[in-house]
Design an enzyme around this catalytic site. Sequence first.
Site, short mmCIF file in Angstrom:
data_model
loop_
_atom_site.label_atom_id
_atom_site.label_comp_id
_atom_site.label_asym_id
_atom_site.label_seq_id
_atom_site.Cartn_x
_atom_site.Cartn_y
_atom_site.Cartn_z
N TYR A 176 141.94 15.45 1.22
CA TYR A 176 141.92 14.02 1.53
C TYR A 176 142.50 13.20 0.37
CZ TYR A 176 139.72 9.54 2.85
OH TYR A 176 139.47 8.24 3.18
N LYS A 189 145.76 10.91 0.66
CA LYS A 189 145.60 9.47 0.48
C LYS A 189 146.54 8.94 -0.60
CE LYS A 189 142.87 7.87 3.55
NZ LYS A 189 143.53 7.16 4.66
#
Length: 749
Positions: free
Chosen positions: A165, A169
Amino acid sequence: MADNNLRFDGRVVIVTGAGGGLGRSHAIAFGARGASVVVNDLGGSHTGEGASSRAADLVVDEIRAAGGKAVANYDSVLDGDKIVETAMKAFGRVDIVINNAGILKDVSFARMTDQQWNLIFQVHVEGAYKVLKAAWPIFRKQKYGRIINTTSAAGLYGNFGQANYSAAKLALVGLTQTLALEGKKDNIHCNVIAPMAASRMTETVLPPDMLASLKPEMVTPLVEYLCHEDTTENGSIFEVGAGFVGKLRWERTGGHGFPIDKSLMPEHISSEWAKITDFEDGRATHPTSTAESMEGIMANFENVAGEAAARPKVVSADGKVDVEAAKSLTFEPEVFEYSERDVILYNLGIGAGRKDLHLVYENNEAFGAVPTFGVIPSFTAMNSVPFGEILPSFNPMMLLHGEQYLEIIKPFPTHGKLTSTPYVVDILDKGKGCVATIGVKTVDENGDDICINEFTMFIRGAGNFGGKKEGADRGAATAVNQAPSRKPDHIVTEKTSEDQAALYRLSGDWNPLHIDPDMAAVGGFEVPILHGLCSFGVAGKHIFKTYCNNNATSFKNIKVRFAKTVNPGETLETSMWREGNKVLFQVRVVERDAIVISNAAVELQGEALKSAPSAAAAAAPAAAAAAGDFKSAAAFEQIKTGILAMSSADRQAQVKKIKGIFQFDITNDEGKTATYHIDLKNGEGAVGSGPASAKPDVVISVKDSTFVDLASGTANAQKLFMSGAIKVKGQVMLATKLGDVLKANKSKL
Ligand SMILES: CCCCCCC[C@@H](O)CC(=O)SCCNC(=O)CCNC(=O)[C@H](O)C(C)(C)COP(=O)(O)OP(=O)(O)OC[C@H]1O[C@@H](n2cnc3c(N)ncnc32)[C@H](O)[C@@H]1OP(=O)(O)O
């Protein structure tokens, strides 16, 4: 309380992952402020499992119930084109994309599977890409678009268990910053937010009491603000949540530059580690672009250890400059080898054109460089000056050319090999900047002095190093040269070309400040600015034409101050005042009414001192020329003085009035004589070989050693003569010039 005046009427917004949490909050808020909303949601869980239409439908109902316009879309963001198609079908346009959809697959890196890694990248990065890729051509066509990508603190700072993640991101930050650059010209703005809000995703990582205070509604207003048509913010990162909004930027330490001519070892890094990592020593910067990021690296290109080690230290560790030590430095001479081509290139670079044949045509009798060319051979010598070593802090993009002094000792040949050696003249502390003057002495192949230059550089932001403020009086090089208050004796106006800097730089000043918009922006300029020495050459050319009959020996020296920057394409107006042996001058940019060259003068010498016309003196021959009185040798002289001092447009007009028969008897070293004549009628005429058929009005006899035997092949010789290919001296030069003018007048030649 602010009014609800940030409206989105007529705008169409796509919000991905809008079935709940942040996306829902964004969608409802845009709907309430007049936008038509595409509520996208696959209806899956926060980990990406399952799919139902319910989440999106509920939000659509909510928006409609409040009087807004909305449609649902249930596609995966990987089918971004279908989401954009929904908007086009329902509302006929797309103005705003909010990439909000995302899922989590949290697991420690040790246990993470390829599938968990790939899925996160697919949804966050590829999903954002797919939606934007479909919307981008629409944005470009309509010259409008607003994008919000959603990153996370986990992406900016990392978070345990979120390697996939975090990486995905941060990818969205890079995407945002590049799209901001690429979209700027089409009014497409792209920003990225790192929100902290209670959502299906944050439920898994935050305690319940914190979640209660993290309402999505405290994030959405920033999104609305950034997406409004009046907002200029572009390419920025914001942290937002629980009512806090802050902008984020990069910070880089002042770092350390190691010599580029020595191998770099880990031990070197180790010894400078404290400096490399010190954010508190006052040298840290905040780069905002790739160009700014490269500044440190570029400045280090000059960091050469071998030579540096041998030189006395000029700048102490605390930034103090030992000017005497700087003056004692010696630098390598630089050789500048040039040909007629370089002379032409320079003359073109300072605005000469095909009408100035003596400046752009190597076969013209009077061919040569404008005396300001003297700065060119010496410019190469700047390469051997280690600015980084002698100035307290040096950033080439902050350097502006401040002043220039050029003293001409011997006229420049039209080709040759000149050697220039630089030396430090002075380094001053002007508070706002550091003012450094570098002298350069240029000699020819025989070692004879050709010229001396003094380049004064103003390095903005490099002052306040505790140095002296005033330098010594260096005569003409530091003269104040105040422009008189009376009307100028002469004014010459010339519009520079949009491509002037692109052309001028080919003469040796490759500074990207003058060509690369990104580099110019680093220097704080909206567009790449014109080289100071280009404006200097343009003005020098005006004086050369007006006062010197284009005679290369007539400049003794020239000094200017660059008072303001010039943009390529602007009109330069040179105002001139003759005061004794000086021509004081200043240059104004007409469009901005700004004095860009001040405190400037040319000191004349030789012929120019005698013949250089004041305004009144210039008027007499011009009047004679205007009256058409050319039928005497004296009047002919007046043509020379009057006509050649005129601007080329005026000169052409006057030449058109010339009537008379001119005969030229040219004798070479062997005593052979060839005779030519020109019969001018209203400025038109042809060169004929042999004596004039009627009695000539003016006969000019010339001896010329380079003159070849013209007795045979006269038709050919005639052409050569008129083209200037045959080198003759003295007054015949004038005939050649007349020939040039005639050609420009489309004579029958
Ligand atoms: C590496 C190789 C090197 C070769 C060099 C050539 C490289 C080229 O590629 C670079 C270029 O061509 S740049 C383009 C040409 N130059 C310019 O456009 C500069 C225009 N001038 C300015 O912007 C301001 O005058 C500016 C910004 C220079 C100063 O303006 P201000 O900050 O407003 O300063 P001000 O308050 O007026 O004065 C402060 C003190 O500085 C002195 N000063 C002012 N202008 C100066 C100038 N142009 N040159 C030298 N000194 C200057 C003032 O006298 C004042 O000193 P004091 O306080 O003692 O009175």
